[in-house]
Design a protein around this motif. Structure first.
Motif, PDB file in Angstrom:
ATOM      1  N   ASN A 309      -6.671  -0.832 -32.312  1.00  0.00           N
ATOM      2  CA  ASN A 309      -6.401  -0.047 -31.107  1.00  0.00           C
ATOM      3  C   ASN A 309      -7.358   1.114 -30.827  1.00  0.00           C
ATOM      4  N   GLN A 310      -7.868   1.801 -31.840  1.00  0.00           N
ATOM      5  CA  GLN A 310      -8.794   2.918 -31.615  1.00  0.00           C
ATOM      6  C   GLN A 310      -9.900   2.885 -32.668  1.00  0.00           C
ATOM      7  N   ALA A 311     -11.080   3.405 -32.297  1.00  0.00           N
ATOM      8  CA  ALA A 311     -12.214   3.447 -33.229  1.00  0.00           C
ATOM      9  C   ALA A 311     -11.922   4.429 -34.353  1.00  0.00           C
ATOM     10  N   LEU A 312     -12.085   3.983 -35.585  1.00  0.00           N
ATOM     11  CA  LEU A 312     -11.693   4.736 -36.774  1.00  0.00           C
ATOM     12  C   LEU A 312     -12.887   5.405 -37.427  1.00  0.00           C
ATOM     13  N   ALA A 313     -12.687   6.661 -37.877  1.00  0.00           N
ATOM     14  CA  ALA A 313     -13.702   7.340 -38.677  1.00  0.00           C
ATOM     15  C   ALA A 313     -13.334   7.344 -40.155  1.00  0.00           C
ATOM     16  N   LEU A 314     -12.049   7.499 -40.462  1.00  0.00           N
ATOM     17  CA  LEU A 314     -11.596   7.556 -41.853  1.00  0.00           C
ATOM     18  C   LEU A 314     -10.197   6.960 -41.925  1.00  0.00           C
ATOM     19  N   GLY A 315     -10.023   5.951 -42.787  1.00  0.00           N
ATOM     20  CA  GLY A 315      -8.734   5.304 -42.934  1.00  0.00           C
ATOM     21  C   GLY A 315      -8.218   5.413 -44.354  1.00  0.00           C
ATOM     22  N   LEU A 316      -6.944   5.792 -44.474  1.00  0.00           N
ATOM     23  CA  LEU A 316      -6.316   5.936 -45.786  1.00  0.00           C
ATOM     24  C   LEU A 316      -5.053   5.086 -45.826  1.00  0.00           C
ATOM     25  N   VAL A 317      -4.959   4.236 -46.831  1.00  0.00           N
ATOM     26  CA  VAL A 317      -3.756   3.423 -47.009  1.00  0.00           C
ATOM     27  C   VAL A 317      -2.775   4.211 -47.866  1.00  0.00           C
ATOM     28  N   GLY A 318      -1.575   4.444 -47.316  1.00  0.00           N
ATOM     29  CA  GLY A 318      -0.595   5.173 -48.094  1.00  0.00           C
ATOM     30  C   GLY A 318       0.683   5.412 -47.317  1.00  0.00           C
ATOM     31  N   ASP A 319       1.715   5.780 -48.029  1.00  0.00           N
ATOM     32  CA  ASP A 319       2.995   6.126 -47.439  1.00  0.00           C
ATOM     33  C   ASP A 319       2.854   7.387 -46.600  1.00  0.00           C
ATOM     34  N   ALA A 320       3.452   7.380 -45.413  1.00  0.00           N
ATOM     35  CA  ALA A 320       3.315   8.529 -44.517  1.00  0.00           C
ATOM     36  C   ALA A 320       3.888   9.799 -45.138  1.00  0.00           C
ATOM     37  N   GLY A 321       5.088   9.690 -45.728  1.00  0.00           N
ATOM     38  CA  GLY A 321       5.728  10.879 -46.271  1.00  0.00           C
ATOM     39  C   GLY A 321       4.953  11.516 -47.403  1.00  0.00           C
ATOM     40  N   SER A 322       4.567  10.718 -48.391  1.00  0.00           N
ATOM     41  CA  SER A 322       3.821  11.288 -49.516  1.00  0.00           C
ATOM     42  C   SER A 322       2.452  11.777 -49.069  1.00  0.00           C
ATOM     43  N   SER A 323       1.859  11.111 -48.080  1.00  0.00           N
ATOM     44  CA  SER A 323       0.553  11.547 -47.574  1.00  0.00           C
ATOM     45  C   SER A 323       0.663  12.907 -46.888  1.00  0.00           C
ATOM     46  N   LEU A 324       1.704  13.101 -46.099  1.00  0.00           N
ATOM     47  CA  LEU A 324       1.908  14.403 -45.466  1.00  0.00           C
ATOM     48  C   LEU A 324       2.097  15.492 -46.515  1.00  0.00           C
ATOM     49  N   GLU A 325       2.859  15.187 -47.553  1.00  0.00           N
ATOM     50  CA  GLU A 325       3.080  16.174 -48.619  1.00  0.00           C
ATOM     51  C   GLU A 325       1.781  16.524 -49.335  1.00  0.00           C
ATOM     52  N   LEU A 326       0.952  15.516 -49.605  1.00  0.00           N
ATOM     53  CA  LEU A 326      -0.317  15.761 -50.281  1.00  0.00           C
ATOM     54  C   LEU A 326      -1.261  16.586 -49.414  1.00  0.00           C
ATOM     55  N   LEU A 327      -1.241  16.346 -48.127  1.00  0.00           N
ATOM     56  CA  LEU A 327      -2.079  17.137 -47.231  1.00  0.00           C
ATOM     57  C   LEU A 327      -1.603  18.590 -47.186  1.00  0.00           C
ATOM     58  N   VAL A 328      -0.293  18.783 -47.177  1.00  0.00           N
ATOM     59  CA  VAL A 328       0.248  20.146 -47.175  1.00  0.00           C
ATOM     60  C   VAL A 328      -0.197  20.898 -48.431  1.00  0.00           C
ATOM     61  N   GLU A 329      -0.171  20.218 -49.585  1.00  0.00           N
ATOM     62  CA  GLU A 329      -0.607  20.855 -50.834  1.00  0.00           C
ATOM     63  C   GLU A 329      -2.067  21.301 -50.761  1.00  0.00           C
ATOM     64  N   ARG A 330      -2.878  20.537 -50.041  1.00  0.00           N
ATOM     65  CA  ARG A 330      -4.311  20.837 -49.958  1.00  0.00           C
ATOM     66  C   ARG A 330      -4.660  21.784 -48.820  1.00  0.00           C
ATOM     67  N   LEU A 331      -3.666  22.172 -48.042  1.00  0.00           N
ATOM     68  CA  LEU A 331      -3.864  23.118 -46.944  1.00  0.00           C
ATOM     69  C   LEU A 331      -2.868  24.260 -47.134  1.00  0.00           C
ATOM     70  N   PRO A 332      -3.099  25.113 -48.119  1.00  0.00           N
ATOM     71  CA  PRO A 332      -2.082  26.091 -48.521  1.00  0.00           C
ATOM     72  C   PRO A 332      -1.835  27.203 -47.506  1.00  0.00           C
ATOM     73  N   ARG A 333      -2.814  27.509 -46.639  1.00  0.00           N
ATOM     74  CA  ARG A 333      -2.671  28.637 -45.723  1.00  0.00           C
ATOM     75  C   ARG A 333      -2.698  28.169 -44.276  1.00  0.00           C
ATOM     76  N   PRO A 334      -1.860  28.762 -43.438  1.00  0.00           N
ATOM     77  CA  PRO A 334      -1.897  28.416 -42.014  1.00  0.00           C
ATOM     78  C   PRO A 334      -3.237  28.796 -41.385  1.00  0.00           C
TER      79      PRO A 334
END
Length: 539
Positions: A309-334
């Motif tokens: 459907n759309q041109a991709l730059a970076l694709g990650l295979v993974g569960d949405a919930g755990s992926s969101l949690e991992l991203l939050v851990e790596r972005l500690p500050r607003p």
């Protein structure tokens, strides 16, 4: 123990299921012997009036609870009847387990004209399921069920079909050594890919987040992520309520409208999680006008979906919930990206409450919210639903879903609402249906009455298939087959034993909702012409 008894025990004791939707047939009576009582009791059987209704009920149950909906279906016509419901569940990634009978092993594929015989029932159903399996040895049942639940719990879910030859239901089978289900985890995205995503998102000047139905079990992580990114966020129809009600970064399911298309085209980095980026969420005007020109990062359980459907730059295979949690851990500050301002500006440009296409339904949803603020809204393909997809904001996920997405079937709303009410008895449920679509499954009112379910059936009566009429008008086609002769819905509903009333204004709707019963369904017919007239008349 027989194969049928083992099936019931596995569903109840191993996988914790408590509800089955089904219509008995001569081929499945051994399944019903196993439901009679004794040590395999504890599963509630709900009898729809049509197998399509069974499938829609299982779908609504699954969406409202997150647990698979289970159906017991007879050979042949039962399976062709439920195929439409399986198609809707497949399109929206809804876990559904369909257990059916099939003719005896010795007669499969013989074309002898046996009762309910198909050349290959399994091949027919394979196209609307994640997989379809014919059980040929009862000892393999635990393994086949484990495969089904691996689909539900560890990969992109959808319907699974297991057919059991009628000569196997009463076949003896050894009792399993244990009843424990295997512990399964969903995949997590690659750490290097996550690091790249964090780098791009941190450097972005105009980030945009797209969250789909795959995220519904991770509302806290989703909210934390978009707040740390300070990014305007599209929450699709199946993701409504993910960020909470009226969140300042929530753009809603409005990606097909001009103001959001402009915002999306100007985004320099886009993060899409658990969403197909499909037509019925991003392009309901059907002109392929939703364009992403920035770097697109996608996270999905399905690797193939990453490149659709759309041109991709970076694709990650993974569960949405755990992926969101991992991203939050790596972005500690607003961060400060002007996200709230960009969101507010886009919503102001949309001005949904004053859009002529949506304005008539603003007081309708206001009345529903005032009377039943915690309600699960379950919709068919009908005018109030098309408007609600843009207007409604829910306090939590799994409280708004309908059949206008994906497969787009009619007849979904009423039986799916029944399934949702059975799955979430503590929450009120409203079925949003039209006078055309409800005729596909109106008989399921009998099920709601029989089960004493307090579902409110809000029936928008505009004398036919209004959406198709509009398309005919737009393409210069004369109306044919769309101006329907409607029955007397109040008389029909009362004939089922359902309370029924007619309203034609927000005031009369509020009064009807205030008098709804709590021990059975109520049908509220909204006269669309009268409703429009009441809004045009000064109060």
């Amino acid at each position: 123990m027989t194969c049928a008894e083992l099936l019931i025990r596995l569903l109840r004791d191993t996988y914790g299921l408590d509800t089955v939707f089904g219509i008995p047939g001569v081929h499945t009576i051994e399944l019903y012997r196993s439901l009679e009582g004794g040590d395999v009791a504890g599963i509630r059987h709900v009898s729809p009036r049509h197998e399509q209704g069974a499938g829609f009920m299982a779908d609504g149950y699954a969406r409202a609870t997150g647990r698979p909906g289970v159906c017991f279906i007879i050979t042949g016509p039962g399976m062709t009847n439920i195929a439409t419901a399986m198609g809707q569940a497949l399109a929206d990634s809804i876990p559904m387990l369909v257990i059916s009978s099939v003719n005896r092993r010795a007669t499969l594929g013989m074309g002898q004209g046996r009762l309910h015989e198909l050349p290959s029932q399994q091949q027919l159903i394979a196209g609307v399921s994640r997989f379809s399996h014919t059980l040929l040895d009862p000892c393999q049942l635990p393994e086949v069920l484990a495969r089904a639940f691996a689909v539900f719990r560890s990969e992109r879910p959808g319907p699974v079909h297991i057919e059991i030859p009628i000569d196997l239901f009463d076949a003896p089978v050894a009792t399993p050594n244990h009843w424990l289900a295997p512990t399964l985890y969903r995949p997590a995205p690659d750490p290097q890919g996550l690091a790249q995503a964090v780098e791009w998102l941190t450097a972005a000047e105009r980030p945009l987040v797209l969250l789909g139905g795959g995220c519904v079990d991770a509302p806290d992580a989703a909210r934390q992520l978009v707040e740390r990114l300070d990014a305007p966020t599209v929450t699709t129809i199946n993701a409504k309520g993910l960020l909470g009600q009226h969140h300042p970064l929530d753009l809603g399911a409005n990606a097909a409208l001009p103001a959001l298309r402009e915002l999306a085209a100007n985004a320099d980095v886009i993060l899409a999680v658990g969403t197909e980026l499909g037509e019925t969420d991003y392009d309901v005007v059907f002109d392929d006008g939703f364009a992403l020109t920035g770097r697109l990062i996608r996270i999905d359980l399905d690797a193939q979906q990453l490149v659709r459907n759309q041109a991709l730059a970076l694709g990650l295979v993974g569960d949405a919930g755990s992926s969101l949690e991992l991203l939050v851990e790596r972005l500690p500050r607003p961060m400060q990206k002007g996200g709230r301002e960009r969101t507010a500006l886009a919503l102001a440009k949309l001005d949904l409450a004053n859009d002529p296409a949506f304005a008539p339904f603003v007081p309708l949803y206001a009345a529903l919210a005032a009377a039943m603020p915690e309600a699960i809204l379950v919709g068919d393909s009908t005018a109030p639903v098309y408007a609600g997809n843009h207007l409604v904001s829910q306090p939590a996920p799994r409280r708004y879903f309908n059949a206008s997405t994906g497969y787009g079937t009619l007849g979904y709303g009423l039986p799916a609402a029944i399934g949702a009410q059975l799955g979430q008895p503590a929450l009120p449920v409203i079925a949003l249906v039209g006078d055309g679509g409800v005729m596909f499954t109106l008989s399921e009112l009998a099920t709601a009455v029989e089960e004493r379910l307090p579902v409110v059936v809000l029936l928008w009566h505009n004398a036919g298939y209004e959406e198709i009429r509009r398309f005919m008008d737009a393409h210069g086609v004369e109306h044919l087959g769309v101006d329907l002769k409607a029955p007397d819905f109040l008389t029909l509903a009362r004939g089922f034993g359902c309370r029924a009333t007619r309203v034609d204004s927000p005031t009369s709707l509020s009064a009807a909702l205030a008098s709804r019963p709590l021990d059975g369904p109520m049908l509220i017919e909204v006269d669309a012409t009268g409703w429009q007239r009441s809004l045009a008349t000064p109060q």
